[in-house]
Design an enzyme around this catalytic site. Structure first.
Site, PDB file in Angstrom:
ATOM      1  N   HIS A 194       8.909  42.580 -30.238  1.00 26.28           N
ATOM      2  CA  HIS A 194       9.343  42.705 -31.767  1.00 26.28           C
ATOM      3  C   HIS A 194       8.233  42.704 -32.791  1.00 26.28           C
ATOM      4  CE1 HIS A 194      13.494  40.925 -30.522  1.00 26.28           C
ATOM      5  NE2 HIS A 194      13.393  42.394 -30.624  1.00 26.28           N
ATOM      6  N   GLU A 436       7.286  68.841 -16.496  1.00 25.60           N
ATOM      7  CA  GLU A 436       6.413  67.639 -16.368  1.00 25.60           C
ATOM      8  C   GLU A 436       6.317  67.273 -14.888  1.00 25.60           C
ATOM      9  OE1 GLU A 436       7.495  64.266 -18.880  1.00 25.60           O
ATOM     10  OE2 GLU A 436       9.791  64.599 -18.493  1.00 25.60           O
ATOM     11  N   ASN A 459       1.441  63.901 -19.472  1.00 27.61           N
ATOM     12  CA  ASN A 459       1.344  62.708 -18.919  1.00 27.61           C
ATOM     13  C   ASN A 459       1.740  62.766 -17.652  1.00 27.61           C
ATOM     14  OD1 ASN A 459       0.474  62.416 -21.791  1.00 27.61           O
ATOM     15  ND2 ASN A 459       2.267  61.158 -21.970  1.00 27.61           N
ATOM     16  N   ASP A 460       2.964  63.235 -17.304  1.00 23.81           N
ATOM     17  CA  ASP A 460       3.570  63.259 -16.130  1.00 23.81           C
ATOM     18  C   ASP A 460       3.263  64.357 -15.130  1.00 23.81           C
ATOM     19  OD1 ASP A 460       5.172  61.062 -15.716  1.00 23.81           O
ATOM     20  OD2 ASP A 460       6.348  61.729 -17.232  1.00 23.81           O
ATOM     21  N   CYS A 507       4.026  68.071 -25.611  1.00 23.77           N
ATOM     22  CA  CYS A 507       4.309  66.715 -26.251  1.00 23.77           C
ATOM     23  C   CYS A 507       3.504  65.482 -25.505  1.00 23.77           C
ATOM     24  CB  CYS A 507       5.731  66.286 -26.352  1.00 23.77           C
ATOM     25  SG  CYS A 507       6.783  66.165 -25.060  1.00 23.77           S
TER      26      CYS A 507
HETATM   27  C1  PEP Z   1       4.775  63.275 -20.909  1.00 20.98           C
HETATM   28  O1  PEP Z   1       4.996  62.864 -19.570  1.00 20.98           O
HETATM   29  O2  PEP Z   1       3.933  64.036 -21.162  1.00 20.98           O
HETATM   30  C2  PEP Z   1       5.694  62.876 -22.027  1.00 20.98           C
HETATM   31  C3  PEP Z   1       5.404  63.229 -23.184  1.00 20.98           C
HETATM   32  O3  PEP Z   1       6.728  61.823 -21.553  1.00 20.98           O
HETATM   33  P1  PEP Z   1       6.449  60.362 -21.463  1.00 20.98           P
HETATM   34  O4  PEP Z   1       5.003  60.161 -21.709  1.00 20.98           O
HETATM   35  O5  PEP Z   1       7.394  59.604 -22.283  1.00 20.98           O
HETATM   36  O6  PEP Z   1       6.644  60.126 -19.828  1.00 20.98           O
HETATM   37 MG    MG Z   2       7.014  62.234 -19.011  1.00 22.90          MG
END
Ligand code: PEP
Ligand code: MG
Length: 578
Positions: A194, A436, A459-460, A507
């Site tokens: 929090h 992803e 990221n994934d 993203c």
């Molecule tokens: C990603 O995988 O790039 C993504 C934006 O989702 P998260 O980071 O929430 O898995």
């Molecule tokens: Mg992701």
């Protein structure tokens, strides 16, 4: 000079004098035996103390509702619920009658036991609940002892300080004088705590989880705190101070530049226009997205709503959060992603399991499709909130067309349910798939037939393409977007989108990585979505680029055989751009 490393919880740099908050976890609690006859009187005392504590929390809740977000106000709502919890009171009564000890001791002892259980949980959310138990129980005990809440109120800080604390109660964080607290360093806490939520909401740089800092730092000691790297340096030497101050200046200068850049388009020198959007986890971050000139929200990670225990499964709770973001963004598009829980984001409330391979397990869209009622509840909340702005819905971890079709069918059902209930909702909205997983990138042409847009979750995508756990620092060196396989996946996805006349967004963190911008522009990426504060520097880079040159760079990078070759191409290009 002492250096402490903790969890970076709220970005930015703070330099200043330490103010060590005296947080007394174990005040002197009197302990004495009582007779059976006295137990009723002790119980009576508890009822009065509970009423007093309740009045205090109600007034904090009212204040929070006026001055802060719903999420923050909810912290006090949960405290109220704890105070009224019949189960908790039953346990107190039981212990009172069995042990025949004075009531303050009984409450303290029971709270300590509950806290210990929660703290030993491997789940950060349970550990955070321990903080709430501590807050509520100490309020009741203080009320029993007729002790003022604390020796010193954080509302009374009169000069600029870096607040150093063992732990902060959410109520402490609420009342503290935000104008004087320039940074926050704490022994306890994590990014989901929090206090971290509040620090980010107040834009106060914070490093949490520092274990012992409150014992090692003295009042008035000079500190440098970097909330982005998670480093705190005490008594810095002149060089360190000068270096950090220079960094702070640069940081501020960079931030000030945004005033100039925010209304300028993200456009290359030869007129190729891209969109720069922000990723958010909490509705209150919208303010910063707008401040940095974001052209929309490219990713709203809705799973963070589930961090407010007991509330996310309520349609109205979700509807309000989404509406708030949409209203604040006006006509600008807001892409809300359906929950991505599972994997590394375990929400015990939704009984995600302990899995052997959580990142390959019951995650994201797989979880949603297995819980159609919960999924439709979320979709209805999004559709209904859509009347307040420009909403787009996005599905995470789509691995192939079947999942996308199932998700779309449930979205249709959600629409029908809104209609049946005569609830207004946004009829015509764009629905997209996150790309992803390698299988999604490979079949992007097929997915494009049923998608209004793509968003690359790099990221994934990097994690799954290269089989490298994104949370494991030992294999972090393998996590490379410059790998030819990753570049090919990116190209394939972007090309497939364009062939079907839809936009390709990104993203993942890569969208805000300055070293990737030129290649991504060259690959034809249409939208970049990132942490809001990264927007100005990325915009600045884009405005200095030339699309034709970027295309040439992307072409060379795609022909490279290895990471090293890609890197060499980028370096040569950067040193001497065509
Ligand atoms: C990603 O995988 O790039 C993504 C934006 O989702 P998260 O980071 O929430 O898995
Ligand atoms: Mg992701």
């Amino acid at each position: 000079m002492k250096t402490f490393t903790g969890i970076p919880a709220s970005g930015g740099l703070a330099v200043g004098k330490a103010f060590v908050y005296p947080y007394d976890e174990t005040p002197d609690i009197p302990r004495y035996n009582i007779t059976e006859d006295e137990a009723a009187a002790e119980w009576e005392r508890l009822q009065k103390a509970l009423a007093k504590a309740e009045a205090e929390v109600k007034s904090l809740h009212e204040r929070a509702s006026r001055e802060m977000s719903r999420e923050q106000a909810d912290i006090f709502q949960s405290h109220l619920m704890m105070l009224e919890d019949v189960d908790f009171q039953d346990q107190i009564r039981d212990r009172l009658e069995k042990t025949l000890q004075n009531i303050e001791w009984v409450v303290w002892d029971l709270a300590r036991e509950i806290k210990q259980k929660l703290m030993s949980s491997s789940d950060p959310i349970f550990r955070e609940r321990a903080v709430d138990i501590a807050d509520v129980s100490s309020r009741v005990i203080n009320s029993l002892l007729s002790v003022a809440r604390s020796r010193f109120s954080l509302a009374d800080i009169e000069e600029d300080v870096i607040l150093v604390a063992h732990d902060l109660m959410p109520s402490d964080a609420l009342v503290m004088d935000k104008s004087h607290v320039k940074g926050l360093a704490m022994d306890m806490g994590s990014r989901t705590s929090h206090t971290a939520i509040l620090a980010r909401a107040f834009n106060i740089p914070a490093v949490l989880g520092l274990s012992v800092i409150s014992r090692e730092i003295h009042d008035g000691e000079m500190l440098v705190l970097n909330g982005s790297s998670g480093i705190v340096v005490a008594a810095p030497d002149r060089q360190t101070l000068a270096r950090e101050e220079k960094e702070e200046k640069q940081y501020r200068k960079q931030a000030d530049k945004l005033v100039v850049l925010r209304d300028l388009p993200a456009e290359t020198k030869d007129g190729y226009r891209v969109m720069l959007k922000a990723n958010i986890e909490f509705p209150e971050e919208v303010e910063w997205a707008l401040h940095y000139g974001s052209e929309g929200i490219g990713l709203y990670r809705s799973e963070f709503l589930y961090m407010t225990p007991g509330r996310a499964a309520e349609e109205e709770f979700q509807y309000e959060a989404y509406s708030r973001v949409l209203k604040a963004m006006g006509k600008l598009p807001v892409t809300i992603r359906t929950v991505d829980i599972g994997g590394d984001k375990v929400v015990p409330e939704l009984f995600t399991l302990n899995e052997k391979n959580p990142l390959l397990g019951w995650r994201a869209i797989r979880f949603s499709l297995a819980h159609p009622e919960l999924f439709k509840l979320q979709l209805r909340a999004m559709l209904r909130a859509g009347v307040h702005g420009n909403v787009r819905i996005m599905f995470p971890m789509i691995s192939g067309i079947e999942e996308l079709e199932q998700a779309l069918a449930l979205l249709d059902e959600a629409r029908r349910e809104c209609k049946k209930k005569k609830q207004p909702f946004a009829e015509d909205i764009e629905v997209g798939a996150m790309i992803e997983i390698p299988s999604a990138a490979m079949t992007a042409d097929i997915l494009a037939e049923k998608s209004d847009f793509f968003s690359l979750g790099t990221n994934d995508l990097v994690q799954y393409s290269l089989a490298v756990d994104r949370g494991n620092e030992k294999v972090n060196y393998l996590s490379e977007f410059r790998h030819p396989a990753v570049l090919r996946f990116l190209k394939r996805t972007i090309d497939a989108a364009h062939e079907k006349g839809i936009k390709a967004a990104m993203c993942g963190e890569l969208a805000g990585d300055p070293s990737a911008t030129a290649i991504l522009v060259g690959l034809g990426l249409d939208e970049f979505s990132m942490t809001a504060s990264s927007i100005p520097p990325i915009k600045q880079i884009i405005r200095g680029l030339n699309m034709e040159a970027c295309k040439a760079l992307a072409g060379k990078a795609l022909q490279a055989r290895s990471i090293a070759e890609v890197r060499a191409e980028v370096e040569a290009w950067t040193a001497d751009p065509p």
